[in-house]
Structures are given as C-alpha cells and as structure tokens.
Write a protein that holds these residues in place. Structure first.
Motif, mmCIF file in Angstrom:
data_model
loop_
_atom_site.group_PDB
_atom_site.id
_atom_site.type_symbol
_atom_site.label_atom_id
_atom_site.label_comp_id
_atom_site.label_asym_id
_atom_site.label_seq_id
_atom_site.Cartn_x
_atom_site.Cartn_y
_atom_site.Cartn_z
ATOM 1 N N ASN A 181 3.048 1.812 -2.028
ATOM 2 C CA ASN A 181 3.450 1.935 -3.440
ATOM 3 C C ASN A 181 4.937 1.738 -3.722
ATOM 4 O O ASN A 181 5.595 2.611 -4.288
ATOM 5 C CB ASN A 181 2.995 3.283 -4.002
ATOM 6 N N TYR A 202 -0.496 -3.595 -7.475
ATOM 7 C CA TYR A 202 0.158 -2.312 -7.149
ATOM 8 C C TYR A 202 1.222 -1.926 -8.188
ATOM 9 O O TYR A 202 1.989 -1.005 -7.957
ATOM 10 C CB TYR A 202 0.768 -2.389 -5.737
ATOM 11 N N LYS A 216 0.828 -1.222 0.000
ATOM 12 C CA LYS A 216 0.000 0.000 0.000
ATOM 13 C C LYS A 216 0.856 1.263 0.000
ATOM 14 O O LYS A 216 0.367 2.347 -0.300
ATOM 15 C CB LYS A 216 -0.958 -0.008 1.190
ATOM 16 N N THR A 241 4.092 -3.320 -9.399
ATOM 17 C CA THR A 241 5.423 -3.365 -8.780
ATOM 18 C C THR A 241 6.296 -4.421 -9.482
ATOM 19 O O THR A 241 5.788 -5.464 -9.889
ATOM 20 C CB THR A 241 5.256 -3.775 -7.289
#
Ligand code: GLN
Length: 385
Positions: free
Chosen positions: A159, A191, A157, A193
């Motif tokens: 990021n 997210y 969360k 990633t």
C-alpha cells in the motif's frame, strides 16, 4: 552542539554533484554531473539580454509568471496530448528537483511508503526521507533494465502512497514502453496510488524508442504528478526552471509547499526562457538529432576501447561495467579515473539499492570535441585491464 535532525542520518550529500567538485579539483573532463558544455539556443540568450533592460526583476506570481505558464501549457499540451489549463494545472518550480520535492511533500504523510525503481536518480531517496516516507525498492534488471511484474505487484501490496517514475530513466537510459506504463498505471489504480514522474529527458529519445507520457494514458491524469524542467531541453541547467503538471487539486496543494519552500522561480529567467517554449517542432527534432550524434560518437568510442556498457534508449547517460578493472570500490575507481586518466564519472553505487559497485555512469551532453578528448584519455584504460 545539539544533535541535528535524525533524518539526515539516512542519506549522504549528492555523489553526482560531489563528482563535479572532484573533476574541478583534478582538472578532468567532467562526464559526471549531467550538464552541457555548449551554449543554450541563441534566441534564449537574446531573450536574457532583453530582460536585463526591460525586466522583470521582481517576484513573479509565486506559482509562475502568467505568460510563462501559458506558453508552457501550450507546449506541453501539444507533446503530452492532454488539456492543460495554465491557471489550474501548472506550477513553476526551481528545477525539477524542487518539483519532485514539492510533489513528495504534498502527497506523503510520515510513515508512508513510496516505490522507487533501483537503479534510481539519487535525489529520490533523499526526497522520500525528507518528506517523512520510506522507500520500497523494485529492481530494474540489466541488460534492458526491465522490472519483474510480480515484484512490482508485491511492492504495491504494501500500500504505497506513491511510485516515482523516471522516464527516460537516469542513470540507465531506459525508456518505459507503453505496455509497461499501462501496467504501472493499472496497479496505481488498483491500489489507489499516485505516480510522481520525472520526465526531464522527455525530448532526448533515441530511435526507434518513443516517449509515452503516463499522465496521458486513460484515467491516469488524476493520479499522475508530472515533473519536468527546461534544463535539459534548452541546455539551461543553471537557470533552475522546472514545473509540475497535475490536476487542479494536486496543484493547489503543491503550490502551498512551493510557496513556503522557495516562493518562486527566478522571474527574469522565466521571461527569457519563454523564447524556448515558443520554438517550433524542428527545434526538438534537431535536439534529438544532436544527441543521437553524440551518443553514437561516444558509444563507438567505448566500443573501440573495449568497454562494456548498456546501450541507452533515451536521456544522455551510459552505464559502463568496470568489473574487469578489479576495483571493489567504484568510488575509488572514479577518483583514480578523474586524477590519473583525466575523466570524471559517477560511481554507479550511488544509484543502486544494496552493494552494487561494478558500474560507473558517464554522460555525453558535451561538445563533440570534448567527447573526443575524453575518449582519447579513456584509451589509456586499455593498459590497466
Ligand atoms: N540530473 C543530473 C545528473 O544526473 C544532475 C542534476 C543536478 O545535479 N541537479 O547528473
């Protein structure tokens, strides 16, 4: 003297490699920095002899000799179960240490965040800071060193730009299950990633555990930067041959970092190591059997002495709990162990975020006779409880 870079204030030199110097100083058996005391396979050594006369002795293509990349792509394709184009998806580096650094520098902008599981291989903090990023640590909890799903989600969360995944894990020997990897993958997708893997122990997995390549899971190739090396698989840690396997776009950028960082891995050693890349499946089965035996011998010995440890599922390390010896400084304990008992280990605190000082890490990538002698010396610990 002018002030040096502030970045260097945030990490110390490698404790693992320092322990090798301490082991040498006291003439102790070195079970700290993980490397074998037995020879690499004969075919590779014969290859090295041939190279001395025939070459190459000059630079290879900066991102790796063509024939080395082709053989590596074939081998990894077979094990990873994905298509690997040697011209687009492979970069040969100076060990996985450079591979990880290249990956991190290619991905991170200053101020980015990177998730690191703790305990972790100590390079990751330095890699993160040197690439201008900041680590977010997520705990792997003993005894199985599993992560808490909600904790990991909270980290995502924030990021992060990337997550570093060491699988099989150094120092704990944890082998991430497919289910865990699918969860990590789903968060990486949600997210947006990258996942940078360190899979140098991909061929050292104890039964019944299985190695799953994150890059091979559905939809993960584009966001996975797979780093590994030949060091552990062929017992050639000093040759410094590592690599990155990733998408064409990622490799293009990693090549730029690599080109200016090191130019290239040693070309004669790439040529000689091709012999290893050509080995048949039996070689990898045999390698695993050899390490199964070493693991059994060493863990049985620890049981005999009554030391408490966490059973590794892969790699060649074991974390031993030293609480009963009453040291509040694991570094001091390791120095004492090297000097008085004659066996070198790595203080566990160098792998953890926060104040964890009740573990030490041994490795068992040694000849059986070396392990037996180390166990004989460790018997003396019985007197100090
Ligand atoms: N991976 C090895 C260890 O953890 C060390 C590798 C190195 O020093 N480059 O001991």
């Amino acid at each position: 003297m002018p002030k040096l870079s502030n970045r260097l204030d945030w990490f110390s030199e490698s404790v693992i490699r320092k322990m090798t110097r301490i082991a040498n100083k006291y003439g102790s058996i070195n079970l700290s920095q993980g490397f074998p005391d037995f020879d690499p396979p004969k075919a590779i050594l014969e290859g090295l002899k041939e190279v001395a006369n025939k070459g190459p002795h000059q630079y290879s293509v900066t991102w790796g000799a063509q024939n080395f990349r082709e053989k590596l792509a074939l081998k990894q394709e077979k094990f990873m179960g994905i298509h690997i184009n040697p011209d687009e998806n492979v970069l040969v580096t100076c060990g996985s240490t450079e591979a990880m650094m290249c990956a991190m520098m290619s991905v991170c902008n200053p101020g980015d965040k990177v998730i690191v599981f703790s305990p972790f291989y100590e390079n990751y903090t330095a890699d993160t800071i040197l690439s201008g990023a900041e680590p977010i640590y997520v705990e792997l909890k003993p005894p199985a060193f599993n992560f808490d799903k909600e904790e990991l989600r909270s980290a995502f969360k924030q990021n992060p730009k990337a997550l570093i995944l060491c699988n099989p894990s150094n120092p704990t020997g944890k082998v991430f299950t497919k289910e865990e990897l699918l969860y990590i993958g789903s968060l990486a997708k949600e997210y947006d990633t990258f996942v940078i893997t360190d899979e140098v122990y991909e061929h050292i997995i104890f039964k019944p555990y299985k190695h799953t390549y994150l890059a091979a899971l559905e939809g993960m190739f584009e966001r996975t930067i797979s780093c590994s090396s030949l060091s552990k698989t062929y017992s050639i840690t000093g040759w410094r041959l590592g690599y990155i396997i990733a998408s064409k776009e990622v490799i293009e950028n990693c090549k730029k970092v690599h080109d200016f960082l090191t130019v290239g891995a040693a070309s004669p050693l790439q040529e000689a190591a091709i012999k290893g890349l050509e080995f048949r499946d039996e070689y990898y089965e045999e390698l695993n059997n050899t390490y199964e035996k070493k693991r059994k011998l060493f863990l049985d010995g620890l049981d005999e002495i009554g030391l408490k440890y966490y059973e590794p599922q892969g790699a060649y390390y074991v974390m031993v709990d030293i609480s009963e010896f009453g040291y509040d400084d694991d570094y001091k304990f390791c120095e004492w162990l090297a000097q008085e008992i004659g066996v070198a280990a790595v203080p566990g605190s160098s792998f953890f975020r926060g104040n964890v000082s009740n573990y030490i890490r041994f490795h068992f990538a040694k000849k059986e006779e070396t392990l037996k002698e180390a166990l004989k010396r460790l018997e003396k610990l019985k007197e100090y409880r």
